[in-house]
Each structure stands twice: as C-alpha cells, then as structure tokens.
Write an enzyme that holds these catalytic residues in place. Structure first.
Site, PDB file in Angstrom:
ATOM      1  CD  GLN A  24      -0.678   1.361   3.301  1.00  0.00           C
ATOM      2  OE1 GLN A  24      -1.021   1.201   4.446  1.00  0.00           O
ATOM      3  NE2 GLN A  24      -0.624   2.545   2.766  1.00  0.00           N
ATOM      4  CB  CYS A  25       1.789   3.774  -1.846  1.00  0.00           C
ATOM      5  SG  CYS A  25       0.845   3.780  -3.378  1.00  0.00           S
ATOM      6  NE  ARG A  26      -1.169  11.903  -0.912  1.00  0.00           N
ATOM      7  CZ  ARG A  26      -1.762  12.574  -1.900  1.00  0.00           C
ATOM      8  NH1 ARG A  26      -1.584  12.221  -3.150  1.00  0.00           N
ATOM      9  NH2 ARG A  26      -2.534  13.606  -1.628  1.00  0.00           N
TER      10      ARG A  26
END
Length: 106
Positions: free
Chosen positions: A64-66
């Site tokens: 996951q990231c932004r």
C-alpha cells in the site's frame, strides 16, 4: 499480482487475519496514517534493500501507498526478486480515508 480494496482489507483486519502489509510511502506519510503495515519505502525497494521482508517471498504480501501507484511499482520490483503472492491496495490510503476514515494502528 492481484488487487484488493480498502473495504476488503479492513474486513480482513477486523476479522483478525494475520496479514503482511507493507507500506511503501515515506516515514512522514506513514506517521500520519498507519493501518498496521511495516514501513519499507519505495526508495528502499528500488535499491533492493528488502532484507526486512525477504522471509515473506512465499507468503501473501499486501502493498500500500498513498494512491496505489508506488505500491504497483514496488510490486513489479518485488516480483522480479521472487515474491510470489503480491496484492496491491487499489487507491491506497486516499481511498481508505475516503471510504473508511482514519484507521491508525500503532
């Protein structure tokens, strides 16, 4: 690589599943929202500094990231390093906030 969304991931967390979630954002972003992930910034992945997760090569690893783009980049690199079961959180933490609000686990 497969995909998941914020609601599916939240349900799995709330059901008590042990999940290998890797957050590829930077430290300051991670400090704002942490859904129980291990921090491994994309910059480290790009430099093949993956010792912290090498033992997970045969397990499911959720990235996951932004917004979902950096985690996709990380997935491509990790696939090349032999990670067999990668899952991208589509929409990243932005979709999580929009759909579910803040959810911090320290």
């Amino acid at each position: 690589m497969t995909h998941t969304n914020a609601l599916e991931l939240k349900n799995r967390l709330e059901n008590g599943e042990h999940l290998n979630i890797i957050d590829v954002r930077e430290q300051e972003e991670y400090d704002e929202d942490n859904i129980g992930a291990l921090l491994l910034p994309l910059s480290s992945v790009k430099n093949y500094e993956t010792d912290a997760i090498d033992h997970l090569k045969d397990e499911e690893v959720i990235l996951q990231c932004r917004g979902g783009q950096r985690s996709m980049q990380a997935a491509m690199i990790l696939e090349g390093l032999g990670f067999a079961n990668l899952v991208n959180l589509d929409g990243g933490i932005l979709d999580w906030r929009t759909q579910l609000g803040n959810f911090n686990i320290k």
